[in-house]
Motif scaffolding. Structure first.
Motif, short mmCIF file in Angstrom:
data_model
loop_
_atom_site.label_atom_id
_atom_site.label_comp_id
_atom_site.label_asym_id
_atom_site.label_seq_id
_atom_site.Cartn_x
_atom_site.Cartn_y
_atom_site.Cartn_z
N VAL A 474 34.62 6.22 38.34
CA VAL A 474 35.06 7.48 38.93
C VAL A 474 35.01 7.41 40.46
N VAL A 478 42.06 10.78 45.07
CA VAL A 478 43.18 10.10 44.41
C VAL A 478 43.63 8.90 45.22
N ALA A 491 40.84 6.58 44.08
CA ALA A 491 41.05 6.04 42.74
C ALA A 491 42.17 5.01 42.70
N GLU A 492 43.27 5.27 43.39
CA GLU A 492 44.41 4.34 43.33
C GLU A 492 44.05 2.99 43.94
N HIS A 510 44.51 10.46 37.00
CA HIS A 510 44.13 11.48 37.97
C HIS A 510 45.07 12.66 37.85
N GLN A 512 47.26 14.06 39.66
CA GLN A 512 48.61 14.07 40.20
C GLN A 512 49.60 13.26 39.37
N LYS A 518 49.41 10.46 32.05
CA LYS A 518 47.99 10.69 31.77
C LYS A 518 47.70 10.46 30.29
N ALA A 535 39.28 6.79 37.32
CA ALA A 535 39.70 8.19 37.32
C ALA A 535 39.05 8.97 38.44
N THR A 536 39.59 10.15 38.69
CA THR A 536 38.91 11.16 39.50
C THR A 536 38.15 12.05 38.53
N THR A 537 37.71 13.21 39.00
CA THR A 537 36.91 14.09 38.13
C THR A 537 37.75 14.80 37.07
N VAL A 538 39.02 14.42 36.91
CA VAL A 538 39.83 14.99 35.84
C VAL A 538 39.20 14.71 34.48
#
Length: 688
Positions: A474, A478, A491-492, A510, A512, A518, A535-538
């Motif tokens: 994590v 993004v 993340a990217e 993420h 976006q 996703k 990932a992000t916090t998604v």
């Protein structure tokens, strides 16, 4: 209907002198659309200046007022470069007045050559000279009086200045009406609080703690009253009592024995469902405490009573996760479970809509799509709302339109909430708490490592996935940005780096990405085809992959305790031992150090929530900023903690013993509800 005495405060801002279409836009960006909003736009801080005769008397970083004579204007050929005005004090010391952008045009008018002016602002150093950047005030005479003022500093948006906002505030304060008092006299005397209109005026003129506390109490009292009105109204509504025979629940083939907390919560839900008054209950459960099973048991009671139930999730990922879990658990019962999201089209969607209408679908799981106008139910009697903090009271009230009678509502949250904030945000709900973990759940080993050891962490992930297990990684953002002032993990970029090492075993998710991308990435990870999910916090809630036993959280100090706890809860869901690595940056605040130490020390989400509240104090609170905002604009976190229990008890006393809003004090309290935009509470009382 809003009392007439309040109407001047609800006039549009363009009724203020000097506000036209051009100024109205930056005001709207701040949420200032009415005079009431301007009056409650309280200062962020105050500046006290010292009047000095010469620069020799002042120190760098000090707020000063000084008389100077303009000696030179110096412009650069570059429009982005600063415009500088040179001046001298009475002793001949040079002061540089620096302006950027459009302010340079104002500088030319305000500071003509050889003119004597009073300037006020923060004294800084520019090379070997002293400067004031964008002086707060430039006056021809009388400027020394600025040294005796405690001047407010307001939050601004582009196109607004401090003097302009101060002027609008003064106009709004001049229009404050004299309102009847809604706080009891003994409370005012005990706290030494000023009257309402005096409190607002004092709050704009200085750091008057009593005035700010009184205004915060007003807001907390308004919110408490509104929630109680909704609760009282709900008890008056006629719902459909649901009596299940246990036939379907007995067929649930659970892979574990229910905890005492789960059994107790199901019993509380069963008792609520048997009443004519619709249930309005919050199910608060720590990570992995088994909320889904409790919710499903409640929904099966509705199905046993030959009616329908629905589960509303805030995201498609979470909706699909719930659907898969519930479909598998409910399969032995024969209950028919369907999924409905905004992406469903054509024949699949039509079949689902028909099944809900004719009753052949018992339980539907989905996003907001399940409450669209075109979605009709044969007999919807129970609604479960997951991640309750993402839906407001107004949205909860709209659910009544989908059933023949007001449906029973079970709200769920996986974010443990401190008792004080539970009262603030969910005061109209009864509360069930899952404070036990199912047997067999292993503790998650939590370690903290430095950013310098990232290569070791990546090597550890590589060893981990070669054993057949999976891992999360994590990041806080993004993608990297040109505006980032420091190195923030994106993340990217991390995905690209790990993909070089692991190839197709890595997927990226993420907020976006398109829903299709996703879903495809999540499907690969859930099926085991991909070994590492970046990932992000998604993925903070709703992701359940038992084979994922390693969680890496990069720059963990940037997250709050509650969010770190949620992320850690994505692992530890299977039989294998799980590990959470908190990768910290090089520089940590004392609060960040304590936060990470607490993560190592405990896995009790309710304790972490209370500690999060304590550590963050009056600053940003994870539970409110990152996991759903508090409903307050005036009350600070410290004031909520200190004053809310008193305000809530006061609201209860008013509702139960002083005639509600029909008594003399209640009439005044109605005005308070409108002042703080809790008029939905009044509408509920009226049945509108």
């Amino acid at each position: 209907m809003r009392p007439d005495i309040l109407n001047p405060l609800f006039a549009e801002t363009d009724t203020l002198e000097g506000v036209g279409p051009k100024l109205k836009k930056p005001l709207e960006k701040l949420g200032l659309t009415r005079l009431r909003d301007v009056a409650y736009h309280l200062p962020e801080r105050f500046v006290t200046r010292r009047a000095v005769e010469t620069l020799d008397e002042a120190g760098e970083g000090e707020q000063i007022v000084i008389a100077v004579t303009v000696t030179e204007h110096r412009a650069s050929g570059n429009r982005r470069a600063p415009y500088r005005v040179f001046a001298q004090d009475s002793a001949g010391n040079v002061l540089v007045l620096t302006f950027f952008g459009r302010a340079s045009y104002t500088a030319k008018k305000q500071l003509p050559m050889d003119a004597k002016r009073w300037v006020a602002g923060k004294l800084d150093r520019y090379g070997d000279m002293l400067q004031i950047v964008h002086p707060d005030h430039v006056l021809e005479e009388g400027g020394e009086t600025l040294g005796h003022l405690c001047e407010p500093v307001y939050r601004l948006s582009e196109g607004l200045t401090q003097p302009r906002v101060s002027g609008l505030v003064e106009q709004s304060l001049a229009k404050l009406p004299d309102l009847p008092e809604w706080i009891e006299t003994h409370q005012l005397d005990k706290e030494e609080w000023p009257a309402w209109s005096d409190a607002i005026k004092l709050a704009h003129k200085g750091e008057h703690g009593k005035a700010r506390d009184r205004l915060a109490y007003d807001e907390l009292l308004a919110n408490s009253l509104a929630l109680m009105l909704v609760r009282a109204d709900n008890r008056k509504r006629r719902g459909q009592p649901l009596m299940g025979d246990g036939g379907l629940r007995d067929k649930l083939d659970l892979p574990f024995e229910m905890t005492g907390a789960q059994t107790r919560s199901i019993r509380e839900i069963e008792g609520d469902l048997a009443q004519e008054a619709p249930m309005l209950r919050l199910l608060q459960g720590d990570v992995g405490a088994g909320k889904t099973v409790v919710a499903l048991a409640g929904m099966l009671i509705a199905v046993e009573a030959s009616t329908q139930a629905a589960l509303l999730a805030p995201t498609e990922i979470l909706a699909r996760q719930h659907y898969e879990t519930m479909r598998k658990l409910a399969e032995p019962t024969g209950a028919r479970v369907a999924l409905l999201t905004g992406r469903d089209k054509g024949k699949v969607r039509e079949a689902t809509l028909m099944g809900l209408l004719d009753g052949s679908i018992d339980i539907v799981v989905g996003t907001h799509a399940i409450f669209q106008d075109k979605v009709a139910y044969k007999n919807l009697t129970m609604v479960v709302i997951d991640e309750q903090h993402r839906f407001g009271v107004g949205q909860r009230l709209m659910l009544a339109n989908k059933g023949k009678a007001a449906p029973h509502v079970l709200a769920m949250t996986a974010t443990p909430i401190p008792r004080t904030l539970t009262l603030a945000q969910y005061g109209e709900l009864d509360v069930s708490k899952l404070d036990e973990l199912p047997p067999g759940r292993q503790a998650i080993e939590t370690r903290v490592v430095g950013q310098a050891r990232l290569d070791e962490v990546a090597a550890g992930v590589e060893r981990h996935i070669t054993t057949g297990q999976q891992a999360y990684w994590v990041c806080p953002m993004v993608r990297e940005s040109d505006f980032m002032t420091e190195d923030i993990a994106a993340a990217e970029a991390r995905y690209a780096h790990l993909a070089e090492r692991f190839g197709k075993d890595v997927v990226l998710v993420h907020g976006q990405l398109t829903p299709e991308l996703k879903d495809a990435a999540m499907e690969r990870f859930a099926s085991g085809d991909a070994k590492v999910l970046v990932a992000t916090t998604v993925i903070e809630v709703g992701v359940d992959v038992p084979n994922a036993t390693l969680m890496v959280i990069e720059q963990a100090e940037r997250f709050g305790l509650a969010q770190l706890h949620q992320l850690r809860g994505r692992v530890g869901r299977g039989a294998e031992k799980s590990v959470c690595l908190l990768v910290r940056g090089d520089t940590l605040s004392e609060t960040a150090r304590e936060r990470l130490a607490l993560m190592r020390e405990t896995q009790d989400g309710f304790r972490l929530a209370e500690e999060d509240l304590r550590l963050r104090g009056g600053g940003e609170l994870l539970g409110t900023r990152q996991s759903g905002d508090t409903p307050f604009s005036v009350a600070s976190l410290d004031q909520i903690t200190k004053l809310l229990p008193v305000a809530y008890a006061d609201a209860q006393m008013l509702m139960e013993h002083h005639g509600g809003l029909d008594g003399a004090r209640g009439e005044a309290a109605r005005m308070l509800l409108y002042l703080f935009d809790r008029d939905w509470g009044v509408r509920t009382l009226r049945g509108g």
